[in-house]
Design a protein around this motif. Structure first.
Motif, PDB file in Angstrom:
ATOM      1  N   GLN A  12       0.791  -1.227   0.000  1.00  0.00           N
ATOM      2  CA  GLN A  12       0.000   0.000   0.000  1.00  0.00           C
ATOM      3  C   GLN A  12       0.826   1.282   0.000  1.00  0.00           C
ATOM      4  N   VAL A  13       2.040   1.214   0.495  1.00  0.00           N
ATOM      5  CA  VAL A  13       2.818   2.430   0.742  1.00  0.00           C
ATOM      6  C   VAL A  13       4.187   2.291   0.093  1.00  0.00           C
ATOM      7  N   PRO A  14       4.655   3.300  -0.638  1.00  0.00           N
ATOM      8  CA  PRO A  14       5.997   3.236  -1.229  1.00  0.00           C
ATOM      9  C   PRO A  14       7.052   3.049  -0.141  1.00  0.00           C
ATOM     10  N   PRO A  15       8.142   2.330  -0.448  1.00  0.00           N
ATOM     11  CA  PRO A  15       9.114   1.993   0.597  1.00  0.00           C
ATOM     12  C   PRO A  15       9.752   3.202   1.277  1.00  0.00           C
ATOM     13  N   SER A  43      -4.783  -5.382  -4.416  1.00  0.00           N
ATOM     14  CA  SER A  43      -5.717  -4.614  -5.243  1.00  0.00           C
ATOM     15  C   SER A  43      -4.923  -3.635  -6.099  1.00  0.00           C
ATOM     16  N   VAL A  44      -5.441  -3.367  -7.289  1.00  0.00           N
ATOM     17  CA  VAL A  44      -4.816  -2.346  -8.133  1.00  0.00           C
ATOM     18  C   VAL A  44      -4.847  -0.999  -7.428  1.00  0.00           C
ATOM     19  N   ARG A  45      -5.879  -0.751  -6.605  1.00  0.00           N
ATOM     20  CA  ARG A  45      -5.976   0.523  -5.881  1.00  0.00           C
ATOM     21  C   ARG A  45      -4.849   0.693  -4.868  1.00  0.00           C
ATOM     22  N   GLN A  46      -4.353  -0.416  -4.336  1.00  0.00           N
ATOM     23  CA  GLN A  46      -3.242  -0.309  -3.387  1.00  0.00           C
ATOM     24  C   GLN A  46      -1.975   0.144  -4.103  1.00  0.00           C
ATOM     25  N   GLY A  47      -1.663  -0.496  -5.203  1.00  0.00           N
ATOM     26  CA  GLY A  47      -0.730   0.055  -6.159  1.00  0.00           C
ATOM     27  C   GLY A  47       0.753   0.056  -5.828  1.00  0.00           C
ATOM     28  N   HIS A 298      -2.749  -0.115  10.174  1.00  0.00           N
ATOM     29  CA  HIS A 298      -3.769   0.833   9.712  1.00  0.00           C
ATOM     30  C   HIS A 298      -3.884   0.666   8.208  1.00  0.00           C
ATOM     31  N   VAL A 299      -5.075   0.290   7.719  1.00  0.00           N
ATOM     32  CA  VAL A 299      -5.214  -0.120   6.328  1.00  0.00           C
ATOM     33  C   VAL A 299      -5.234   1.041   5.343  1.00  0.00           C
ATOM     34  N   GLY A 300      -5.086   2.265   5.821  1.00  0.00           N
ATOM     35  CA  GLY A 300      -4.981   3.399   4.920  1.00  0.00           C
ATOM     36  C   GLY A 300      -3.591   3.531   4.335  1.00  0.00           C
ATOM     37  N   LYS A 301      -3.483   4.246   3.215  1.00  0.00           N
ATOM     38  CA  LYS A 301      -2.180   4.455   2.595  1.00  0.00           C
ATOM     39  C   LYS A 301      -1.384   5.535   3.317  1.00  0.00           C
ATOM     40  N   GLU A 302      -2.069   6.476   3.938  1.00  0.00           N
ATOM     41  CA  GLU A 302      -1.397   7.539   4.683  1.00  0.00           C
ATOM     42  C   GLU A 302      -1.303   7.111   6.148  1.00  0.00           C
ATOM     43  N   GLN A 303      -0.095   7.126   6.701  1.00  0.00           N
ATOM     44  CA  GLN A 303       0.129   6.552   8.027  1.00  0.00           C
ATOM     45  C   GLN A 303       0.364   7.581   9.141  1.00  0.00           C
ATOM     46  N   SER A 304       0.734   8.797   8.808  1.00  0.00           N
ATOM     47  CA  SER A 304       1.210   9.738   9.832  1.00  0.00           C
ATOM     48  C   SER A 304       0.152  10.059  10.878  1.00  0.00           C
TER      49      SER A 304
END
Length: 332
Positions: A12-15, A43-47, A298-304
Motif C-alpha cells: 500500500q505504501v511506497p518503501p 488490489s490495483v488501488r493499493q498500487g 492501519h489499512v490506509g495508505k497515509e500513516q502519519s
C-alpha cells in the motif's frame, strides 16, 4: 505486558514513505515493527509492492532498538538457502532485533516463477522442508537436499552468533497445531475471539513454544464515515478466506471478485472506528487472549495521522512494554 508494534504494508505504501513511517512510529511509542513480503498488492488501488528485504536493512539501520519481523514464503519465489542468507545477514548486523515468520504463500506472489502452484498439502510439505533447510544453514551446517526443493552443498559463511526465531504463520487451528512441531513462535491475524482462542489453544496444547503475535487490521479517521470509506477502498479485497486468498493470482482478479463486497463485510475483518478509546479497548481484548506482540496495521495508505493519534491517545491506555530482544524467545 504486551508489546505493540507497527505493521508496514508494502502493498500500500511506497518503501521510502514506509521508512519514514516506521521511524515516526518508534518516536511515537511503538516498540516493535514488522512488514509484509509481497510481489503483488491485493488490489490495483493499493498500487505498490516494494522489496521487503532491501527495506528491512534500511529500516533496522534507521531505527534505534526496535525489533523487526517479516512474513515470508520460501520454496517457490524464494529459494530457502537465499532466505537463510538474508535472515543470517540481518541477524548478524542487528543482533536480537530480527525474526522471520514462514508460511506457505499465495499464488498472487508465487506464480511469477512460471512454476505450477501446488496444492495446500504439498505447499505445507515444501514449507517444512524449507524450514529445516533454513534452520540447518543458520546453525552452520552444510546442506544438500533433494525433495520438493533442491539444495546442493549450501553453507552460510556469514551467520549471527544467535539464530533468530523462525515463527510459524497460521490462520487455522490445524495449521497452528502443525506449526507447533517446528516453530519458535506463532503469528496470526485478527479474527473473532473464539477463532483466535482456538488457534492459541491449538498451538500451545500441541507443545508450541515462543511468543504469540497478532497482526491487527484497523481503520481510524477523525470521523467514522472516512474510516469506513478508507477501509472499504483499501481492504475489501482481503475479506476472502482460503482457498480464494491462496489461489487467486493477480490484483485484478482480487478486484473482480471483490466488486460487490460491502462496507459491512469489510468491518468483519477490520476494526473500524473514529473512537480511539474503542480501538484501545479492542487491543486490550486481544492482549487478554494471551498475545505477547500485537502489530497494528492501519489499512490506509497515509500513516502519519494514525501513528500520531495512536501514539498519543491509544498506547498510553494500554499495558505497554518495550519489546524484548528476539534472542530471548528461544529457538530450536
Amino acid at each position: 505486558m504486551t508489546v505493540y508494534g507497527f505493521h508496514a504494508s508494502h502493498e500500500q505504501v511506497p518503501p521510502a514513505d514506509l521508512l519514514a513511517a516506521v521511524v515516526r512510529a518508534e518516536g511515537a511509542g511503538f516498540t516493535a515493527a514488522m512488514c509484509s513480503d509481497h510481489f503483488s498488492p491485493w488490489s490495483v488501488r493499493q498500487g505498490e509492492s516494494g522489496f521487503a528485504w532491501s527495506w528491512l536493512g534500511a529500516a533496522l539501520q534507521a531505527t534505534g532498538q526496535v525489533p523487526f519481523g517479516v512474513v515470508n514464503a520460501p520454496g517457490q519465489r524464494y529459494h530457502p538457502a537465499i532466505i537463510a542468507q538474508a535472515i543470517g545477514s540481518l541477524a548478524a548486523m542487528y543482533p536480537g532485533r530480527f525474526w522471520a515468520a514462514l508460511g506457505s504463500g499465495e499464488a498472487s506472489n508465487e506464480h511469477i516463477t512460471g512454476a505450477r502452484w501446488p496444492r495446500k498439502d504439498v505447499r505445507n510439505a515444501r514449507l517444512r522442508e524449507c524450514v529445516d533447510i533454513i534452520r540447518a544453514l543458520l546453525h552452520g551446517e552444510e546442506v544438500s537436499h533433494d525433495g520438493l526443493v533442491s539444495v546442493d552443498r549450501a553453507r552460510l559463511w556469514t551467520r549471527p552468533e544467535t539464530v533468530p526465531p523462525l515463527v510459524g504463520a497460521a490462520c487455522s487451528e490445524a495449521t497452528a497445531r502443525w506449526c507447533a512441531e517446528w516453530a519458535d513462535g506463532l503469528i496470526t491475524v485478527n479474527a473473532p475471539h473464539e477463532t483466535l482462542r482456538g488457534i492459541v489453544d491449538a498451538y500451545r496444547s500441541a507443545g508450541g513454544v515462543g511468543r504469540l503475535r497478532l497482526q491487527v487490521h484497523l481503520s481510524w479517521a477523525p470521523d467514522l464515515g472516512t474510516a469506513r470509506e478508507l477501509a472499504h477502498d483499501q481492504w475489501r479485497t482481503n475479506v476472502h478466506g482460503p482457498p480464494a486468498s491462496w489461489d487467486l493470482d493477480s490484483a485484478e482478479l482480487f478486484d473482480n471478485v471483490s466488486e460487490h463486497v460491502t462496507p459491512e463485510q469489510v468491518a468483519e475483518s477490520v476494526n473500524i472506528s473514529d473512537d480511539l478509546g474503542q480501538h484501545a479497548a479492542w487491543l486490550q481484548e486481544y492482549a487478554d487472549l494471551g498475545f505477547d506482540d500485537i502489530m497494528l496495521h492501519h489499512v490506509g495508505k497515509e500513516q502519519s495521522a494514525f501513528i500520531d493519534a495512536f501514539g498519543a491517545e491509544v498506547l498510553p491506555r494500554l499495558d505497554v512494554t518495550a519489546a524484548p530482544a528476539a534472542v530471548a524467545e528461544g529457538v530450536r
